[in-house]
Every structure is written in structure tokens, then in C-alpha cells.
Design an enzyme around this catalytic site. Structure first.
Site, PDB file in Angstrom:
ATOM      1  N   SER A  22       1.739   5.759  -9.836  1.00  0.00           N
ATOM      2  CA  SER A  22       0.433   5.465  -9.274  1.00  0.00           C
ATOM      3  C   SER A  22      -0.372   6.714  -8.943  1.00  0.00           C
ATOM      4  O   SER A  22      -1.541   6.630  -8.592  1.00  0.00           O
ATOM      5  CB  SER A  22       0.601   4.615  -8.001  1.00  0.00           C
ATOM      6  OG  SER A  22       1.307   5.361  -7.004  1.00  0.00           O
ATOM      7  N   LYS A  53      -4.223  12.551  -3.320  1.00  0.00           N
ATOM      8  CA  LYS A  53      -4.212  11.138  -3.711  1.00  0.00           C
ATOM      9  C   LYS A  53      -4.830  10.309  -2.592  1.00  0.00           C
ATOM     10  O   LYS A  53      -4.578  10.561  -1.404  1.00  0.00           O
ATOM     11  CB  LYS A  53      -2.765  10.719  -3.983  1.00  0.00           C
ATOM     12  CG  LYS A  53      -2.576   9.316  -4.510  1.00  0.00           C
ATOM     13  CD  LYS A  53      -1.100   9.077  -4.803  1.00  0.00           C
ATOM     14  CE  LYS A  53      -0.802   7.683  -5.285  1.00  0.00           C
ATOM     15  NZ  LYS A  53       0.648   7.479  -5.567  1.00  0.00           N
ATOM     16  N   SER A  89       6.258   7.374  -9.320  1.00  0.00           N
ATOM     17  CA  SER A  89       4.805   7.517  -9.246  1.00  0.00           C
ATOM     18  C   SER A  89       4.297   8.942  -9.109  1.00  0.00           C
ATOM     19  O   SER A  89       3.096   9.175  -9.150  1.00  0.00           O
ATOM     20  CB  SER A  89       4.246   6.660  -8.103  1.00  0.00           C
ATOM     21  OG  SER A  89       4.246   5.303  -8.482  1.00  0.00           O
TER      22      SER A  89
END
Length: 533
Positions: free
Chosen positions: A201, A121, A225
Site C-alpha cells: 500500500s 505516506k 506494503s
């Protein structure tokens, strides 16, 4: 984390890996057609292969890390334009793979992730690639050093394949954000239905895994997330116990809740990745470790849902289709010998009232500390000013209400804040501890997510999903595994347990995964008609 090592030994050697978890998946609305761009590599199905199976192919001489890495890079090139999940590929990926192959030839492999392609990420610092948190404010020079978890992956021989898109600033900028959108990367799409949202996210990490663009990925979570994107994209995601994985070098929201964690298409790959992230990656090339067998290994060898007590938190607010799926899931778990009782963890309304004010104060403290290590805005006030003067930051949604509220929030030295956080953490832990104890439970289960909503910048997310909050605030582990689908849209089952019970939770997750067999490949449909939510 020796319990994870023992668990991995059991999962690799035991019956839980007798077949790929999705090889006979029959989820509701399961598709019979293969995923577009489906890729085989000398007979290896990248959609379903596990790391131990890849290791077996390598040991037989029928696979190299270089060939595997090239296959994933080709998939990124051909499939990612459909979903927009990968921001950058690492130019050194093939060199990293070649180095792993040389170690294999010399008998010097560093562990189970040696030669395995991993996506990160893009809020995890990498010294040789941009780390932006999705914001143009950080799109200049890369950080000066890798995050600790990246160092551990490199030391374990993993191939850092690239960086994934995310919800900008991990969904902590605007009051009504759109998950999976960032000014740097644009909008990530759900591979199952392209006009639906991937949840945030860690949207890019989950969508990339669903599309088989890497073997494993790293996500981060403050509240939901990791697990929500995992559920909504039909993959596995573990939010570890707070503190097991170092947060140094990860763009923060709150040190009191933030954690990075592993994501994969199956539980064994998730467990193997966790062993590296926690520094317990002493496993040999076949995934077997020197850790002594413990209760988790014994339970995994027995395949064991029989006799387990699971509390089902139904959450009917997520809709009748999800509730019906939970009923079917409970029946399958009972059929495997588990006892399933319905529960409602207490204090949820108070947790919802307290969490946001605490995060505002913590974000101001922690983002200022992080920005001080990077070029660009040096603190939250400068970051707010940057967003006001850069129209691209407002392309999907203009608001930065959370930034502005955080700037005005009480400091974390304020006694009122300290009392609020103490009550919040205490109630979150009690909500799980009391429920587990009162019903003599091994775990609590709940739906991870509703069916994916339609992505809409004007409206923002439709994501009131309460199941992730107790474990996130308590700092306890939670694990999402595929439970089935509503039409074409995946829904996860979220499993929660007590503090540092990550190994036991993974063991149960592997047994649930094999019982439900709910994974199926995405079909990249453009739409499926009216939005479910």
C-alpha cells in the site's frame, strides 16, 4: 541500534559508495534514454545522488537545502502529473529548508537528514497537513499531533516535503482492492509503465522515489506494503524489525505486525533514514556517527559478499521470467564470493491459513483505538456506515468486505484468537530461524515481486506474493533491493534475516546492490502491450 550507526560509518567511508549504485546499471531491458523531466541541480543528478554526496556538495558550498527542496518541488509539479503519487506538498517546506541552511552556516546541523527532503505516506499523522489513509472519512481536520516518527524527522532537521498517495486503508478494506487507489488521491501509476500497478500500500512513496520526487520517503507495512512497492518500482525498501520504529500516530492494521520503514533509491539513504526513525540519528553532517565500530562495520568495509551464505527461495509461482532473473542473480552473487543454496522455508501454507483471521481481530481493536483520536467516524461500525453513504468511496471498487468481517471477528481477548496468533507468530519465526540455522545462512533471499500487473479496477489486484509473509508475521527485518527487470518492469530481491539483525541486513543489501547494479531510471511508457500477469 548502534549497529546501524557503525554500519553508516562504514558505508559512507568505505568502498561501497565509490560510485552511485545505478551509474552503470545494466538490467534486463534497461533503457538508454534519460527519464522524462530528468533534473540536474548544478551538476547533481537527482536520480542517482546519495545523501552523503549531497552533504559533500553542501559542505563545499555548492548546494543548499533550499535549492535542493526547490528542485524536488519543481519535479513534483512537472513529473507527478504522470504518476499521481503526491497528495499534498507542505507549504512550509521552503521555510524548513531555509532553517536548515541557517543551521549549516552556524555549524549546528542536527544529523545526516538535516535539510534532506522527505515524503510521508498519508497514513502517518502530521499536525499541519491532512492525514487521511486515503479515505474521505479522515479528510477533515488534521490530527492533533505528529506521529512519533515525524517528530524524530523534524528534530533531525529533515524537510517534510509532503504526503504520498496510498492504497486506501493500506489495502485492508475490500476483498479485491486495486493497489495505489484511494478515494482521496485517485490512482497512482507505475513510473516505468503507466498502465501497470505500483503495488500496495506504500504505492505513492515508492512511485515518487522512482520518479525522483524526493530524496527519501516513509512507507508502512503489515505484510508486503513496503517491500512490494519498492520491488515493483525499482527502489529500496526496508521493513524494520517490529518495534524499532514507533507506530504511535500511524493509522493501524495490526500492532502485532505493523511498522513504518524507510524507502530510498539506494541502501545508504535507507540506512541513514532508519537511524533517525529509530532515535539513533546521532550521526554528524557527513553521516559519520560516534558509534563504535562493530561486526557490521567490519563486514561493510570488506565489501563483503565473500564467504556469505545466502539461501535462495526461488518461488517459481511468480513466473518463468522472474525465475530466470533469480538464476542470473544467484550467479552474480556467487561471482562475488557468496555461497548460494536453494531453500524452501517451512510452514508457509499454515501461515497463509492463520494470518488473515488474526489480522481481522487486530484491525477491529486497533482501528477503533485510532479513530477515537480523530474527528469523523469514531469506530469501525461508523466507518462502514460512512462508506455506504459516500459514492466517491466506491469509485474504483465498492467492496468493504474486510471491514465487515473485522467487525464480526472475535475480539482479541478471545482465547481462540490468542491461540491462533501465538501459533502464527511461532511458525513464522520458526520458518526463518530453522531455515537460517539448518543451512548456516547469513540471509534468505527471494524475489520480492512479479512484473507489475495492469491496473484494473474491475478485476482488482493480481498479487499473490508469498515472499514477504514470513518476516512480516515474525516481526523480523526484510529489505528489497533492485534485482533487474522483466522487459521494462522492475523486480526486487528480498533479503530476510533474524530479529534485530537490521544493520547486518542493510550491510548485505549494500553489497548486493553494488554487485547487481540493477537500478535504472523509469521512462514513463504509456504501455508495453499485453499484461505480464
Amino acid at each position: 541500534m548502534s549497529g546501524v550507526g557503525a554500519l553508516i560509518t562504514a558505508l559512507v567511508a568505505g568502498s561501497l559508495l565509490a560510485a552511485a549504485p545505478g551509474s552503470n546499471a545494466q538490467g534486463v531491458g534497461a533503457a538508454d534514454t534519460p527519464s522524462p523531466g530528468a533534473s540536474s541541480l548544478k551538476g547533481i543528478d537527482l536520480d542517482t545522488v546519495t545523501i552523503p554526496e549531497l552533504q559533500a556538495h553542501r559542505d563545499k558550498g555548492s548546494l543548499t537545502s533550499s535549492a535542493l527542496t526547490r528542485a524536488y518541488l519543481r519535479r513534483i509539479e512537472t513529473v507527478d502529473p504522470k504518476i499521481n503519487a503526491v497528495l499534498h506538498t507542505d507549504p512550509s517546506a521552503l521555510r524548513q529548508a531555509a532553517a536548515s541552511d541557517a543551521r549549516h552556516r552556524g555549524g549546528r546541523l542536527r544529523g545526516p537528514l538535516d535539510g534532506i527532503p522527505v515524503l510521508l505516506k498519508d497514513n502517518v499523522d502530521t499536525r499541519d497537513m491532512p492525514t487521511t489513509a486515503g479515505s474521505l472519512a479522515l479528510a477533515g481536520e488534521p490530527p492533533g499531533a505528529d506521529a512519533v516518527l515525524v517528530t524524530r524527522l523534524r528534530q533531525a532537521g529533515a524537510v517534510i516535503l509532503g504526503k504520498t498517495n496510498l492504497s486506501e486503508w493500506a489495502n485492508f478494506r475490500a476483498a479485491k482492492p486495486t493497489s495505489g487507489w484511494s478515494a482521496v488521491g485517485g490512482q497512482t501509476r507505475n513510473p516505468y509503465v503507466l498502465d501497470r500497478n505500483p503495488c500496495g500500500s506504500s504505492a505513492g512513496s515508492a512511485a515518487a522515489l522512482a520518479a525522483s520526487l524526493a530524496q527519501v520517503a516513509i512507507g508502512t507495512e503489515t505484510d508486503g506494503s513496503i517491500v512490494c512497492p519498492a520491488g515493483m518500482n525499482g527502489v529500496v525498501g526496508l521493513k524494520p524489525s517490529l518495534g524499532l520504529v514507533s507506530q504511535r500516530g500511524v493509522v493501524p492494521i495490526s500492532a502485532e505486525q505493523d511498522t513504518a520503514g524507510p524507502m530510498a533509491r539506494n541502501v545508504i539513504d535507507t540506512a541513514l533514514t532508519l537511524s533517525v526513525l529509530t532515535g539513533d540519528g546521532s550521526a554528524g553532517p557527513t553521516g559519520r556517527t560516534a558509534a563504535l565500530a562493530g561486526p557490521d562495520e567490519q563486514g561493510a568495509r570488506q565489501g563483503g559478499l565473500r564467504g556469505k551464505r545466502i539461501g535462495l527461495w526461488r518461488l517459481p509461482s511468480l513466473g518463468p521470467e522472474v525465475d530466470a532473473l533469480m538464476t542470473r542473480t544467484a550467479a552474480k552473487l556467487r561471482g562475488a564470493g557468496a555461497e548460494v543454496v536453494e531453500v524452501t522455508p517451512p510452514y508457509q501454507a499454515r501461515l497463509a491459513e492463520l494470518e488473515f483471521p488474526a489480522l481481522l481481530s487486530e484491525f477491529h481493536r486497533d482501528i477503533d483505538a485510532y479513530l477515537g483520536t480523530r474527528q469523523g467516524p469514531r469506530d469501525l461500525a461508523e466507518l462502514i456506515a460512512f462508506n455506504r453513504t459516500h459514492p466517491q468511496e466506491q469509485a474504483c471498487f465498492a467492496g468493504q468486505e474486510l471491514f465487515e468481517q473485522a467487525l464480526a471477528a472475535p475480539p482479541t481477548t478471545d482465547p481462540k484468537y490468542r491461540a491462533l496468533r501465538a501459533e502464527l507468530t511461532d511458525l513464522a519465526r520458526r520458518s526463518l530461524d530453522e531455515t537460517l540455522a539448518a543451512h548456516h545462512l547469513d540471509a534468505i533471499a527471494a524475489p520480492t515481486n512479479p512484473p507489475a500487473w495492469t491496473t484494473d479496477c474491475a478485476r482488482g489486484d493480481n498479487d499473490v506474493i508469498p515472499s514477504s509473509t514470513p518476516a512480516a508475521v515474525a516481526g523480523y527485518p526484510s529489505l528489497s533491493v533492485p534485482a533487474g527487470s522483466v522487459g521494462e518492469l522492475p523486480v526486487g530481491l528480498l533479503l530476510m534475516a533474524g530479529d534485530r539483525e537490521d544493520a547486518g541486513l542493510l550491510s548485505m543489501g549494500a553489497a548486493v546492490e553494488q554487485r547487481l547494479r540493477a537500478w535504472r531510471a523509469p521512462r514513463y511508457l504509456p504501455s508495453v502491450g499485453p499484461a505480464v500477469r
